[in-house]
Design an enzyme around this catalytic site. Sequence first.
Site, short mmCIF file in Angstrom:
data_model
loop_
_atom_site.label_atom_id
_atom_site.label_comp_id
_atom_site.label_asym_id
_atom_site.label_seq_id
_atom_site.Cartn_x
_atom_site.Cartn_y
_atom_site.Cartn_z
CG ASP A 97 -1.96 1.10 1.19
OD1 ASP A 97 -1.91 1.94 0.26
OD2 ASP A 97 -2.84 1.10 2.08
CE LYS A 120 -9.14 1.50 4.10
NZ LYS A 120 -8.05 2.49 4.01
CD GLU A 170 -4.94 -0.74 -0.06
OE1 GLU A 170 -4.63 -1.88 0.35
OE2 GLU A 170 -5.44 0.12 0.66
#
Length: 340
Positions: free
Chosen positions: A175, A248, A201
Amino acid sequence: MDIRHQITDLQLVHPFKIARRAVDRFRQVISVELDSGLGETAPAKFYGETVETVQRALEIFDPFLNGNLDAIQAIMDTLESTMRGNYAAKSAIDMALHDRLGKVLGVPLYRLWGLDPNETPCTSFTIGLDEPEMMQQKVREASEYPILKVKLGTSHDLEIIRTLREVTDKPIYVDANTAWTPKEAVRKIRELVPYGIELIEQPTHPDDLEGLKFVREHSELPIIADESVKRATDIPALVGCVDGVNIKLVKCGGLLEAMRIIHVARAHGLQIMIGCMIESSLGITAAAHLTPLVDYADLDGHLLIANDPYSGVRLEAGKLILPKRPGIGVIPRDPSNLEA
Ligand code: MG
């Protein structure tokens, strides 16, 4: 209806660092109680929310929670038309409404949605940015987790991965948290490929969709958008730019919208990751109930804290094991058993 809320300081096991932010030792979450339902949120300044904005939004939303609390969709539509944004605050309410409905009906959330609890994936475990030796130490401490997620976005990204590969052969998600330019991302991803990386990511700036597309077209690894996607309406513009999206609850406004993102993203042929902030077992377990629908789970926020007030989802060799209790299914942890 009076939404009761409480602010909790979660103490981090390791001070946490990512590309755009310095070290934190504590992270605040807000838990809410609505009738018998429990919800939680972890506001992020990056998305324009703080503990104070969440408290203010809860006050504004309170009068709209006097009617039929079973009608979650209608309530969330009303909140959306009352005030834009504030998705962390909306997520806490959505979560409490789902928890309450599951408890009223006597079923866990996965059953409410007709999902198979055996279909949950393994979660990754995040290794935050640190000195390479310290990151090696964190990898050793993460021996029970089968997948690692490594935060990059430094001047020495390749060195970090090389150093970690000295101590682990587990699958690694990377990420970059928006830290790379598109050209830098292509070069770095090329260098990372030999080190067994599963996916990348958010390599670049959230608004630079052309940049994401450029990276995707010049990279061998799947590109997953995180900061570039908040709501289902963001999905169509990302088609062709990324291979998947990271959902999320605090970004999108709760479980109902998360479900909508999943279906919209699937309709566009995208992969799904579900991620989290640093949250207690309450927020993490709520998200875990959706994981039979996803490809990648990054639900480790509760594993990074020393004073989790709840117990809920468990891990068996990294696989998420959902509680069978009604609703989200968390129970308060005995404070005398807390590590800190
Ligand atoms: Mg991310």
